[in-house]
Motif scaffolding. Structure first.
Motif, PDB file in Angstrom:
ATOM      1  N   ALA A 215       0.831  -1.205   0.000  1.00  0.00           N
ATOM      2  CA  ALA A 215       0.000   0.000   0.000  1.00  0.00           C
ATOM      3  C   ALA A 215       0.869   1.260   0.000  1.00  0.00           C
ATOM      4  O   ALA A 215       0.516   2.270  -0.610  1.00  0.00           O
ATOM      5  CB  ALA A 215      -0.924  -0.019   1.221  1.00  0.00           C
ATOM      6  N   GLY A 250       1.826  -2.504   4.331  1.00  0.00           N
ATOM      7  CA  GLY A 250       0.529  -2.982   3.877  1.00  0.00           C
ATOM      8  C   GLY A 250       0.591  -4.192   2.972  1.00  0.00           C
ATOM      9  O   GLY A 250      -0.413  -4.572   2.353  1.00  0.00           O
ATOM     10  N   ILE A 253      -2.046  -6.947   3.900  1.00  0.00           N
ATOM     11  CA  ILE A 253      -3.468  -6.591   3.907  1.00  0.00           C
ATOM     12  C   ILE A 253      -4.114  -7.076   2.609  1.00  0.00           C
ATOM     13  O   ILE A 253      -3.645  -6.731   1.518  1.00  0.00           O
ATOM     14  CB  ILE A 253      -3.659  -5.076   4.070  1.00  0.00           C
ATOM     15  N   LYS A 255      -6.090  -7.103  -0.620  1.00  0.00           N
ATOM     16  CA  LYS A 255      -6.455  -5.965  -1.487  1.00  0.00           C
ATOM     17  C   LYS A 255      -7.069  -6.499  -2.781  1.00  0.00           C
ATOM     18  O   LYS A 255      -6.732  -7.576  -3.242  1.00  0.00           O
ATOM     19  CB  LYS A 255      -5.206  -5.135  -1.805  1.00  0.00           C
TER      20      LYS A 255
END
Length: 256
Positions: A215, A250, A253, A255
């Protein structure tokens, strides 16, 4: 005995280990810095810590040789006083990336012996010492550096991921065992951190990062990991047990 907090940092010659040493020195720790050899790189890590006002000694040893653990801990404590923090940073990657079906026993065993077995038994030896001391004069902590591959599958280096996943469980086990004694046990899961270990994959991951793999569209730096370690070592996470903190921009995470 030193009135300052003290830490043993394994794998301290460069990269994440050096950044952790510098970060802890800035936070007021005296340091014992361990690596396989007391080479110029390890001496440089110590010199950087000393410039920040820390006492810093270097030690040579192999954490995979568990019969050396007590002597290493003795040497560290003789030099800087009773240890209050252990940072388990030493570790190795695979001998060569490749098909999971071609993993060799040599590469698998190497990851297990250093990343998992050696770290487990060093942590055990350190924890036993802490528990013999009835009076705690400083925040006491054990911090283990694992990897995003403790969770995320990388089939090109499966034996590494297995060793780090096992180490992640070990960290939680020690966290529960030692919580009632007031010893904080934590895990840090670095993602793509710019170090010697990740340098061979830089071109590949530069492109992946730009396409949104993380991210935050940059490589992590060793100092990013060090800041989290310092927070853990200085007691900035009260009433937490066994927390694993991803330092990965990130990466982990989900996505879409």
């Amino acid at each position: 005995m030193s009135i300052r907090p003290t830490a043993l940092v394994t794998g301290a010659r460069a990269g994440i280990g050096r950044a952790i040493a510098v970060g802890l020195a800035q936070a007021g720790f005296d340091l014992a810095l361990l690596d396989l050899q007391e080479d110029d790189a390890l001496q440089e890590s110590a010199a950087l810590a000393k410039q920040l006002g820390a006492r810093a000694v270097t030690l040579a040893g192999d954490i995979a040789a568990i019969e050396q653990h007590e002597a290493l801990l003795d040497a560290a404590e003789q030099a800087i006083g009773a240890l209050t923090c252990l940072v388990n940073n030493a570790g190795v990657s695979v001998l060569s990336r490749g098909d999971l079906l071609e993993v060799t026993p040599q590469s698998y065993d190497r990851c297990q012996q250093i990343n998992t077995r050696g770290t487990f038994f060093l942590t055990q030896a350190f924890a036993r010492r802490l528990l013999t001391r009835t009076t705690a004069t400083a925040q006491r902590s054990i911090i283990t550096i694992t990897s995003s591959n403790a969770q995320a599958v990388s089939v090109l280096r499966g034996e590494y991921g297995i060793s780090k996943a096992a180490l992640s469980m070990a960290s939680r086990l020690f966290a529960v065992r030692l919580a009632d004694a007031g010893i904080g046990v934590y895990e840090v899961q670095p993602g793509l951190i710019a170090t010697e270990m990740t340098a061979p994959s830089k071109a590949r991951y530069d492109a992946e990062i730009e396409r949104g793999l993380t991210a935050i569209k940059r490589w992590g730096q060793p100092e990013d990991v060090a800041q989290v370690v310092v927070s853990m070592a200085t007691g900035a996470l009260p009433y937490t047990v066994g927390h694993a903190v991803p330092v990965d921009g990130g990466l982990l995470i989900p996505k879409f």
